[in-house]
Write a protein that holds these residues in place. Structure first.
Motif, PDB file in Angstrom:
ATOM      1  N   LEU A  70      -0.327   3.881 -16.469  1.00 10.64           N
ATOM      2  CA  LEU A  70      -0.663   2.624 -15.797  1.00 10.64           C
ATOM      3  C   LEU A  70       0.594   2.128 -15.082  1.00 10.64           C
ATOM      4  CD1 LEU A  70      -2.903   0.591 -15.284  1.00 10.64           C
ATOM      5  CD2 LEU A  70      -2.137  -0.684 -17.291  1.00 10.64           C
ATOM      6  N   ILE A  71       0.846   2.706 -13.895  1.00  9.69           N
ATOM      7  CA  ILE A  71       2.023   2.325 -13.118  1.00  9.69           C
ATOM      8  C   ILE A  71       1.682   1.167 -12.183  1.00  9.69           C
ATOM      9  CG2 ILE A  71       3.714   3.120 -11.425  1.00  9.69           C
ATOM     10  CD1 ILE A  71       3.401   5.921 -12.572  1.00  9.69           C
ATOM     11  N   ILE A  72       0.640   1.331 -11.399  1.00  9.46           N
ATOM     12  CA  ILE A  72       0.166   0.268 -10.521  1.00  9.46           C
ATOM     13  C   ILE A  72      -0.785  -0.625 -11.317  1.00  9.46           C
ATOM     14  CG2 ILE A  72      -0.920  -0.248  -8.313  1.00  9.46           C
ATOM     15  CD1 ILE A  72       1.687   1.348  -8.133  1.00  9.46           C
ATOM     16  N   LEU A  80       5.137  10.950  -4.920  1.00 11.44           N
ATOM     17  CA  LEU A  80       6.329  11.320  -5.689  1.00 11.44           C
ATOM     18  C   LEU A  80       5.981  12.298  -6.802  1.00 11.44           C
ATOM     19  CD1 LEU A  80       9.344  10.872  -6.147  1.00 11.44           C
ATOM     20  CD2 LEU A  80       8.772   8.936  -7.617  1.00 11.44           C
ATOM     21  N   ILE A  81       4.916  12.021  -7.557  1.00 12.30           N
ATOM     22  CA  ILE A  81       4.529  12.924  -8.648  1.00 12.30           C
ATOM     23  C   ILE A  81       3.973  14.228  -8.084  1.00 12.30           C
ATOM     24  CG2 ILE A  81       2.942  13.196 -10.601  1.00 12.30           C
ATOM     25  CD1 ILE A  81       3.310  10.303 -11.236  1.00 12.30           C
ATOM     26  N   PHE A 140       0.831  -1.204   0.000  1.00  8.43           N
ATOM     27  CA  PHE A 140       0.000   0.000   0.000  1.00  8.43           C
ATOM     28  C   PHE A 140       0.865   1.254   0.000  1.00  8.43           C
ATOM     29  CE2 PHE A 140      -3.586  -2.613   1.829  1.00  8.43           C
ATOM     30  CZ  PHE A 140      -4.453  -2.388   0.774  1.00  8.43           C
ATOM     31  N   GLY A 141       1.912   1.268   0.826  1.00 11.43           N
ATOM     32  CA  GLY A 141       2.802   2.428   0.845  1.00 11.43           C
ATOM     33  C   GLY A 141       3.467   2.660  -0.493  1.00 11.43           C
ATOM     34  N   LEU A 175       2.965   5.889  -3.053  1.00 12.52           N
ATOM     35  CA  LEU A 175       4.151   6.668  -3.400  1.00 12.52           C
ATOM     36  C   LEU A 175       4.316   6.820  -4.900  1.00 12.52           C
ATOM     37  CD1 LEU A 175       6.574   8.046  -1.984  1.00 12.52           C
ATOM     38  CD2 LEU A 175       7.834   5.903  -2.269  1.00 12.52           C
ATOM     39  N   PHE A 176       4.034   5.742  -5.665  1.00 11.70           N
ATOM     40  CA  PHE A 176       4.363   5.739  -7.093  1.00 11.70           C
ATOM     41  C   PHE A 176       3.149   5.760  -8.021  1.00 11.70           C
ATOM     42  CE2 PHE A 176       8.247   3.990  -5.235  1.00 11.70           C
ATOM     43  CZ  PHE A 176       9.216   4.726  -5.910  1.00 11.70           C
ATOM     44  N   ALA A 177       1.960   5.774  -7.502  1.00 15.46           N
ATOM     45  CA  ALA A 177       0.772   5.862  -8.357  1.00 15.46           C
ATOM     46  C   ALA A 177       0.785   7.175  -9.145  1.00 15.46           C
ATOM     47  CB  ALA A 177      -0.488   5.748  -7.513  1.00 15.46           C
TER      48      ALA A 177
END
Length: 582
Positions: free
Chosen positions: A159-161, A141-142, A129-130, A134-136
C-alpha cells in the motif's frame, strides 16, 4: 478644424478615464481580494450554525458542528490535514534553504535553476499522477527493477499510494512545493545583498552553510514568510492531490468535506459547512505551530551564534542537499516521462519495463472528449490571466505615479486568498451562488480564478516594473509625453518579456485550479483539470496519462510563447539583450 477639436476632446476624455482607472485600481484590487473571502466565510459560517433558509435552516444551532465531530474518523482527518501541511512545508523549506546555502555561487546552482523553473508550471494533479505511475506497486520503478533485482513477476501487495498515514500525499506535495519555494527564494535573494553578506561571513571563518544561515537567512526569511504561510495553507487543505495520492478511509479533511457537499442527502450541506469551519481552524493551528517553530529556531540560532561557532566542516551536509535536490528533479522528470509513455502505451504486461507497442490510437479515440474541457480551460485561463495582469500593471503604474511601494501589511492582503484554505471559503461562495442561481456559469468561475491568479502575477511583475530605468521616462516627459503615453508607448514595450512571463505564469495557475472550478462551476464548466482528477478513481492509466499530459502541455505552451515572442517581435531590440545579461 472640427475634426481636430473632436480628436482633442476624445483624447482628453480618454486620458481622464485612464487617470480615474489608475486612481481606482487599488480599491478595485482590495474589493477583488476581500469580497470573495468575506462572502465565502459568511456563506460557510451561517450554514455551519444552521442558518440557510433555502434548505430550511432558520434557527441557529450547534448540532451540525457536533454531527461533524462525531463522524467516524473525523479527528484523524483533522490530524492528517495539520501534519501534512506542516511536514510538507518543513521538508520543502529545509531542502530549498539547504541547497541555497550549500551551492549559492556554485555551477550546479545555475543548472538546477534551469530545471526547477519549468517544473513550477506542471499542475499539481499532473505531477501527482506521474508520481503515482512511478511509485505504485505496479509502477515504472518496480517494473525497471523486476524481476532481476526484486524477484517480482507480479505487482507486490504494497500500500504505497493512498497509504493511511499520507506519506504518498506528503511526497507528492513536496515535489511541487520545492520548485515554488525555490523560485520564491530566488526572487527574494535578488532583493538583498547576498554576495556581500556571504563574503563578510566567509572572511570571518564561517563555513559555507553556516555563513548563509547566519547572515543571509534572517533577511531572506522576512521576504519569503508569506509564501511559506501559503504553502502551509495549501498543503493542509489540498483536494486534487489528496484525491489522487491521499488516504481514503478516512480521507483528509478537505476530501471529506467535498464528499459531504456531493452527498445526495441535502442535509449534509450543513455538515460540510461545519467541516469547512474545522478546516479553517486546522489551518490556523498549523500556522500557529509554525510560528512557534519560528520562535524556537530563532532562539536556538541566537544561542549558537553567541558561542562563536563556525561550522566549517559541512561537506557531508552539502552532499546530502545536492543529492536530495537532484533526486527530486529526476523524480519530477521521470514522472512526466511516464505520463507520456502511458498515454501512448499499447499492451504492457508486468514486469516489462516498456510497453510492447506505442501508438496514438487512444489519443485519436479520446480527442472529441477532452477537447471541450481543454477549450474551457484555455478560455478561463486567458480571461483570468488578462484581467489579473491588466489589474497588476494598473496598480503598479499607480504606485509609480505616487512614488509608493507596498508595505508588508499590503502584501499580506495580496497573499490572503492563498493563505486562507480554499475549501473554507469557496464552499461558502458556492452556497451563495446556488442561493441566487448564479452557479454553473463561465464568468463566476473565471472571476474566482482571478482571485488566485492575481497574487502570482503581481509578484511576477512588481520587481521588473519598479526596476525600469527612470531615465527613459524622464526623457519622454521632457519631450512632452503625457503619463498615459509613457505608460503605453514606453513602459509596456520595455516590459514585454516580464509581462509575457506573468501571463504564462497566471495561465499555468489558472489551468491547475481544481476546487474553484469544481465548486463554482457546479460540475457544469468542466476543464481538463477537473476531468483528469475525476479519472483518478478509474483504472485506465492510458486515459489518465492523456488527460494529465494535456493538462501539462497547456502551461508549457504558454511559457514557450513567453520566451519566443520577444525575440520574434523585436529581434534586434537592445533592451531585451540587456535583460538577458541581467
Amino acid at each position: 478644424m472640427v475634426k481636430t477639436l473632436h480628436a482633442r476632446y476624445v483624447m482628453h476624455m480618454t486620458n481622464r478615464a485612464l487617470n480615474i482607472l489608475f486612481w481606482a485600481a487599488p480599491f478595485l484590487v482590495i474589493l477583488l481580494l476581500t469580497a470573495p473571502l468575506l462572502a465565502g466565510l459568511l456563506g460557510v459560517a451561517a450554514p455551519a450554525l444552521g442558518y440557510f433558509p433555502t434548505l430550511g435552516g432558520l434557527e441557529l444551532t450547534w448540532d451540525h458542528l457536533h454531527k461533524a465531530m462525531h463522524v467516524p474518523g473525523f479527528w484523524h482527518s483533522v490530524h492528517l490535514s495539520i501534519w501534512i501541511g506542516l511536514a510538507t512545508t518543513l521538508i520543502s523549506f529545509v531542502i530549498v534553504v539547504g541547497f541555497f546555502a550549500a551551492f549559492w555561487d556554485a555551477p550546479i546552482f545555475g543548472k538546477i535553476t534551469r530545471f526547477i523553473s519549468p517544473l513550477m508550471s506542471v499542475p499539481h494533479a499532473a505531477a501527482a499522477f506521474g508520481f503515482a505511475f512511478l511509485f505504485a506497486p505496479s509502477g515504472w520503478l518496480i517494473r525497471i527493477l523486476s524481476p532481476w533485482a526484486t524477484g517480482f513477476d507480479r505487482p507486490p501487495d504494497w500500500l504505497i499510494i493512498n497509504d493511511p498515514l499520507g506519506y504518498a500525499l506528503l511526497a507528492g506535495l513536496v515535489l511541487k512545493e520545492v520548485p515554488f519555494l525555490f523560485l520564491m527564494c530566488l526572487t527574494a535573494a535578488s532583493q538583498i545583498n547576498v554576495d556581500q553578506r556571504l563574503k563578510l561571513a566567509r572572511t570571518l571563518g564561517y563555513g559555507r552553510i553556516w555563513a548563509w544561515l547566519t547572515v543571509v537567512m534572517p533577511a531572506l526569511y522576512r521576504q519569503i514568510r508569506l509564501p511559506i504561510f501559503a504553502v502551509i495553507a495549501f498543503s493542509s487543505s489540498v483536494v486534487d492531490v489528496a484525491l489522487i495520492l491521499g488516504p481514503n478511509l478516512p480521507p483528509s479533511l478537505p476530501v471529506q468535506i467535498l464528499r459531504w457537499m456531493n452527498d445526495p442527502d441535502i442535509e449534509m450541506r450543513f455538515v460540510a459547512a461545519a467541516g469547512a469551519v474545522f478546516q479553517l481552524a486546522a489551518t490556523l493551528v498549523a500556522l500557529l505551530i509554525w510560528r512557534l517553530l519560528e520562535m524556537l529556531c530563532s532562539y536556538l540560532m541566537r544561542q549558537m551564534q553567541t558561542k562563536g561557532m563556525r561550522h566549517q566542516n559541512d561537506q557531508i551536509l552539502r552532499g546530502l542537499f545536492s543529492g536530495t535536490m537532484l533526486t527530486l528533479v529526476l523524480i519530477s522528470m521521470a514522472s512526466l516521462i511516464i505520463l507520456g509513455i502511458w498515454s501512448l502505451a499499447g499492451y504492457w504486461r508486468f514486469p516489462e519495463a516498456l510497453p510492447r507497442s506505442m501508438n496514438f490510437s487512444r489519443w485519436m479515440e479520446n480527442a472529441p472528449y477532452f477537447w471541450g474541457p481543454t477549450f474551457n480551460a484555455i478560455q478561463i485561463g486567458i480571461v483570468a490571466t488578462l484581467i489579473s495582469v491588466g489589474q497588476t500593471l494598473i496598480c503598479l503604474e499607480n504606485e509609480c505615479r505616487h512614488n509608493i511601494r507596498l508595505t508588508q501589511k499590503a502584501l499580506r492582503l495580496i497573499y490572503l486568498p492563498l493563505i486562507v484554505p480554499q475549501i473554507a471559503f469557496i464552499s461558502g461562495i458556492s452556497i451563495l451562488l446556488v442561493r441566487y442561481g448564479l452557479d454553473g456559469s463561465f464568468w463566476p468561475v473565471a472571476l474566482m480564478h482571478v482571485v488566485f491568479v492575481f497574487p502570482y502575477t503581481y509578484l511576477a511583475l512588481e520587481a521588473s516594473f519598479h526596476d525600469l530605468d527612470p531615465r527613459y521616462m524622464q526623457t519622454a516627459a521632457a519631450l512632452g509625453k503625457s503619463q498615459n503615453r509613457i505608460f503605453f508607448q514606453i513602459k509596456l514595450p520595455m516590459l514585454l518579456r516580464p509581462i509575457l512571463t506573468a501571463l504564462a505564469l497566471g495561465f499555468a495557475i489558472s489551468v491547475a485550479q481544481y476546487l474553484p472550478t469544481l465548486l463554482i462551476g457546479a460540475g457544469r464548466v468542466p476543464t481538463i483539470t477537473t476531468e483528469a482528477v475525476a479519472l483518478a478513481s478509474g483504472g485506465d492509466r492510458r486515459l489518465i496519462g492523456i488527460y494529465a499530459l494535456v493538462q501539462t502541455l497547456l502551461p508549457a505552451v504558454g511559457f514557450a510563447l513567453a520566451l519566443a515572442l520577444p525575440k520574434l517581435l523585436y529581434p534586434n531590440k537592445i533592451y531585451f539583450a540587456k535583460q538577458r545579461e541581467a
